[in-house]
Design an enzyme around this catalytic site. Structure first.
Site, mmCIF file in Angstrom:
data_model
loop_
_atom_site.group_PDB
_atom_site.id
_atom_site.type_symbol
_atom_site.label_atom_id
_atom_site.label_comp_id
_atom_site.label_asym_id
_atom_site.label_seq_id
_atom_site.Cartn_x
_atom_site.Cartn_y
_atom_site.Cartn_z
ATOM 1 N N TYR A 90 21.547 -43.496 37.537
ATOM 2 C CA TYR A 90 21.465 -42.159 37.794
ATOM 3 C C TYR A 90 20.144 -41.805 37.955
ATOM 4 O O TYR A 90 19.204 -41.768 37.169
ATOM 5 C CB TYR A 90 22.191 -41.321 36.581
ATOM 6 C CG TYR A 90 22.072 -39.758 36.730
ATOM 7 C CD1 TYR A 90 23.314 -39.193 36.991
ATOM 8 C CD2 TYR A 90 21.178 -39.086 37.061
ATOM 9 C CE1 TYR A 90 23.500 -37.932 37.212
ATOM 10 C CE2 TYR A 90 21.076 -37.649 37.193
ATOM 11 C CZ TYR A 90 22.453 -37.179 37.285
ATOM 12 O OH TYR A 90 22.627 -35.580 37.624
ATOM 13 N N THR A 148 21.476 -29.867 41.540
ATOM 14 C CA THR A 148 21.125 -31.440 41.456
ATOM 15 C C THR A 148 22.165 -32.167 41.963
ATOM 16 O O THR A 148 23.385 -31.747 42.124
ATOM 17 C CB THR A 148 20.824 -32.050 40.067
ATOM 18 O OG1 THR A 148 21.798 -32.074 39.152
ATOM 19 C CG2 THR A 148 19.478 -31.443 39.554
ATOM 20 N N HIS A 153 19.089 -26.663 28.831
ATOM 21 C CA HIS A 153 19.452 -27.226 30.023
ATOM 22 C C HIS A 153 20.455 -26.517 30.814
ATOM 23 O O HIS A 153 20.217 -26.560 32.086
ATOM 24 C CB HIS A 153 19.908 -28.877 30.005
ATOM 25 C CG HIS A 153 19.532 -29.803 31.140
ATOM 26 N ND1 HIS A 153 19.308 -28.989 32.587
ATOM 27 C CD2 HIS A 153 19.046 -30.996 31.443
ATOM 28 C CE1 HIS A 153 19.083 -30.004 33.140
ATOM 29 N NE2 HIS A 153 18.871 -31.085 32.423
#
EC number: 2.3.1.21
Length: 787
Positions: free
Chosen positions: A591, A604, A470
């Site tokens: 979230y 993001t 990630h």
């Protein structure tokens, strides 16, 4: 060994008569062709950097400006207003250069400066145009005249045929929100989660922070925003991802699934051949910048694409690092405890899918056994980061282990040939999807290399999947690659009637090279410890994947509702009902990931989906209030969610700003009770949507079975849920739900059942005439094998 001899370009022996030199012409030819390919790529990169550097103009426009200036000079007019003459005065005097030649040179220099000035002006105008975001806040179907004019200007200044990175220099920088606005929005977001006493205390902490430390920290952030391309992204990558010391498996990595109902071929090696070839075709397009820039109404930042291939995450005792290499002409393959290097180029050309299948089959048929300690070596990448960093430094920094580890880390990407069969199959397709998801996310905890930018998993029955690290990029970037690979595999490359890849095989291909290891017993003990940590994490993971097929975005849009807002409200309602079942009756901090790629190097932002409006609607719905009130509150909650999402996308989010303020406070060595409390709040409901970005690659009307189930990730909080969803076509929504068995209050299947019920209840409320709440979900089509 044959592999070793094929890797040697020449041999020499010292004899009494002198040196006996034996050259291998085949090896030297390979070296020459490999170098030629490398230089071609460098030239392509140089050409693209020139084209991108002058965008939105083109290199040929320079010649047009030069000819135009020279033409006007020959009409005895001076378009430079004396500047050409000034340049001529300062030219070095040369006996061989005539006065006319000096005038031409001066005109060319002036034309070049004028051309560069025009490019700078156009880029500045385009940057200002791309900073306009009011179009996002206008009602659907009601575009203002200002926005119409803006769209026309964007088209004019955007140029033609942009390359992948053409817009990078014109994207605006992410703005730093006013600290007063951030604190106001934060307090608004936590109001439904706190009682009056807690909210009053938090309001006081926020006020004290704003009046004292806040403005000092804000000053540093504004200074960084002036200097850096993005004031968030580098700190986000370092402190959220790379400095994490817990396992990245489950906690950070995520996965993507194959087609849900179709397996193009049941032959493992054939599926690997097409899939690997498709990835390498994408890499070639990426290197040549031939991929069309992703855009909504305006282009999105493509910076994350740069580290997609030839990239790995390297462990460190305090922080990890992301290493990227310019090129790699091989991939790393794992099968039955053994690691192989598979060259994917021969004589400077990319291997065909049939040739890759041939090489993969060689690996599958290889009877050799793993070296001692080799089989479960990948567990080091699945466990805690500090032990892995220490082991890497002690046992993998020299000798044969370093060479083999370098082969894996410098590979284009990693491939696992899995002996298991996965996918929607058997008498219980729902349970098989859950197993499929868990397999992609963690496997056996040692048969994936979790540090690689991404790992491709090819199962024994022909199913495939993806596991991605990630830190280097977010899911939409990897999803774009995955969509291309799936579509290219099935619709462009295809298979023959026997299920094999198409094309011919060069039988002279060198065999894949088995990597060698010398793993001492002390290192094997650490591998076992890392595997135990990873196995405990995997065993605790509860997963549920399902396709909701009663209705999709088609009916939601007919009810004049945003599909994303509709699903988010359904998730809020489902979570509330789950807590009521446990006698808690509560909402939680939610979230939802939103992109900020409208800005340069954007990643993001968080949309705090649990709002005052959503809570008011759910309380009214569950409290049995009248339907008119339900409808009004439902619309209000949906509009609020859309507003929050747009605010996050346009740089007015809350959480990245507060995060960066916290980082600055740590650098300054000052404590903030407010920031400390904000950053420690748990996200018990973490959600993300994975939209299909390249709809043109899939014909969902004529071939609805060729759809992917999307992907998912692990839960963020020990007592919470991770929910990923993808809206496919007009009539399907796929959900991936994760939580932990160790928490008695959570259950993936239980939450999934509540999500289905919430979706049906909301549709019945919104459009009772279109509701199909009495219908049961149709059984999915059987998994097809297109031979």
């Amino acid at each position: 060994m044959a592999e070793a001899h094929q890797a040697v370009a020449f041999q020499f022996t010292v004899t009494p008569e002198g040196i006996d030199l034996q050259l291998s012409h085949q090896a030297l030819t390979e070296i020459y062709l490999s170098g030629l390919r490398s230089w071609k790529k460098r030239l392509i990169r140089l050409k693209n950097s020139v084209i991108t550097g002058v965008y939105p103009a083109s290199p040929s426009s320079w010649l047009f400006v030069v000819i135009a200036i020279l033409a006007t000079m020959y009409t005895r007019s001076d378009p430079s207003m004396g500047l050409i003459a000034k340049i001529q005065e300062h030219l070095p005097v040369s006996q061989s250069m005539s006065a006319q030649c000096q005038t031409v040179v001066s005109a060319v220099l002036f034309s070049t400066m004028l051309w560069l000035s025009l490019i700078f002006t156009m880029r500045l105008c385009l940057k200002q145009l791309l900073s306009y975001h009011r179009w996002m806040f206008e009602q659907h179907g009601k575009m203002s005249n200002t926005t119409k004019v803006w769209m026309a200007l964007v088209r004019i200044f955007s140029g033609r045929q942009p390359l992948l990175y053409s817009y990078q220099g014109s994207l605006p920088n992410l703005p730093v929100p006013a600290i007063k606005d951030t604190l106001k929005r934060y307090l608004e977001s936590v109001r439904p989660l706190m009682d009056s006493t807690e909210f009053e205390r938090m309001t006081k902490l926020a006020s004290e922070f704003e009046s004292s430390l806040g403005h000092r920290l804000q000053w540093y952030l504004k200074l960084k925003a002036l200097w850096a391309a993005n004031y968030v992204s580098d700190w986000w990558e370092e402190y959220i991802y790379l400095r994490g010391r817990s396992p990245i498996m489950v906690n950070s990595n995520y996965y993507g699934m194959d087609f849900l109902y179709v397996t193009p071929t049941p032959i493992q090696a054939a599926r690997a051949g097409n899939t690997i070839h498709a990835f390498l075709l994408y890499r070639r397009k990426l290197n040549r910048e031939e991929i069309k820039p992703v855009s909504t109404v305006i282009p999105l930042c493509a910076a994350q694409c740069e580290r997609m291939f030839n990239t790995t995450r390297t462990p460190g005792e305090e922080t990890d690092t992301v290493q990227h290499w310019q090129d790699s002409d091989y991939i790393a393959v794992y099968h039955r405890g053994r690691y192989f290097r598979l060259w994917v180029y021969q004589a400077g050309r990319l291997l065909s899918p049939r040739e890759i299948e041939y090489q993969i089959q060689r690996i599958l048929d290889d009877p050799s056994s793993p070296s001692p300690g080799e089989e479960k070596l990948g567990a080091l990448t699945a466990g805690d980061r500090v032990p892995w960093a220490k082991v890497r430094k002690e046992y993998f920094s020299t000798g044969v282990n370093k060479r083999s580890l370098d082969c894996i880390e410098k590979a284009a990407f990693f491939v696992t040939l899995d002996d298991d069969e996965q996918g929607m199959m058997g008498e219980d397709p729902a349970a098989s999807l859950d197993r499929y998801a868990k397999s992609l996310l963690h496997g056996k905890c040692y048969d994936r290399w979790f540090d690689k930018s991404f790992s491709v998993v090819i199962y024994k029955n022909g199913k495939n999947g993806l596991n991605a690290e990630h830190s280097w990029a977010d899911a939409p970037v990897v999803a774009h690659l995955w969509e291309y690979a799936l579509a290219t595999d099935s619709f462009q490359l295809g298979y023959n009637e026997e299920g094999h890849c198409k094309g011919e095989v060069d039988s002279s291909l060198p065999r894949p090279q088995k990597l060698n290891w010398e793993i001492p017993s002390e290192c094997q003990e650490q591998v076992a410890q890392s595997l135990a940590v990873a196995q405990a994490l995997a065993d605790d993971l509860d997963f549920h994947v399902f396709s909701f097929r009663v209705f999709g975005k088609g009916k939601i849009k007919k009810c004049r509702m945003s599909p994303d807002a509709f699903i988010q409200l359904a998730l809020q309602l489902a979570y509330y009902r789950v807590t009521v079942a446990h006698d808690r009756e509560m909402f939680c901090l939610t979230y939802e990931a939103s992109m900020t790629r409208l800005f340069r190097e954007g990643r993001t932002e968080t949309v705090r989906s649990c709002s005052n409006e959503s809570c008011a609607f759910i309380r009214a719905l569950e409290g049995g209030e009248e339907k008119k009130l339900h409808m009004r509150l439902f619309r209000s909650a949906s509009e609020k969610h859309q507003h929050l999402y747009r605010m996050a996308m346009t740089g007015a989010g809350i959480d990245r700003h507060l995060f960066c303020l916290y980082v600055v406070s740590k650098y300054l060595g000052v404590e903030s009770p407010f920031l400390k409390e904000v950053l420690s709040e748990p996200w018990r409901l973490s959600t993300s949507q994975t939209p299909i970005q390249q709809v043109e690659l899939f014909d969902l009307v004529n071939h609805p079975e060729y759809i992917s189930c999307g992907g998912g990730f692990g839960p963020v909080a020990d007592d919470g849920y991770g929910v990923s969803y993808s809206i496919v076509g007009e009539n399907m929504i796929n959900f991936h739900i994760s939580c932990k068995h160790s928490c008695p209050d959570t259950g993936a299947h239980k939450f999934g059942a509540q999500i289905k019920k919430a979706l049906l209840d909301l549709l019945h409320l919104l459009c009772p005439d279109q509701s199909e709440s009495k219908k049961t979900e149709a059984s999915p089509p059987e998994d097809k094998k297109d031979q």
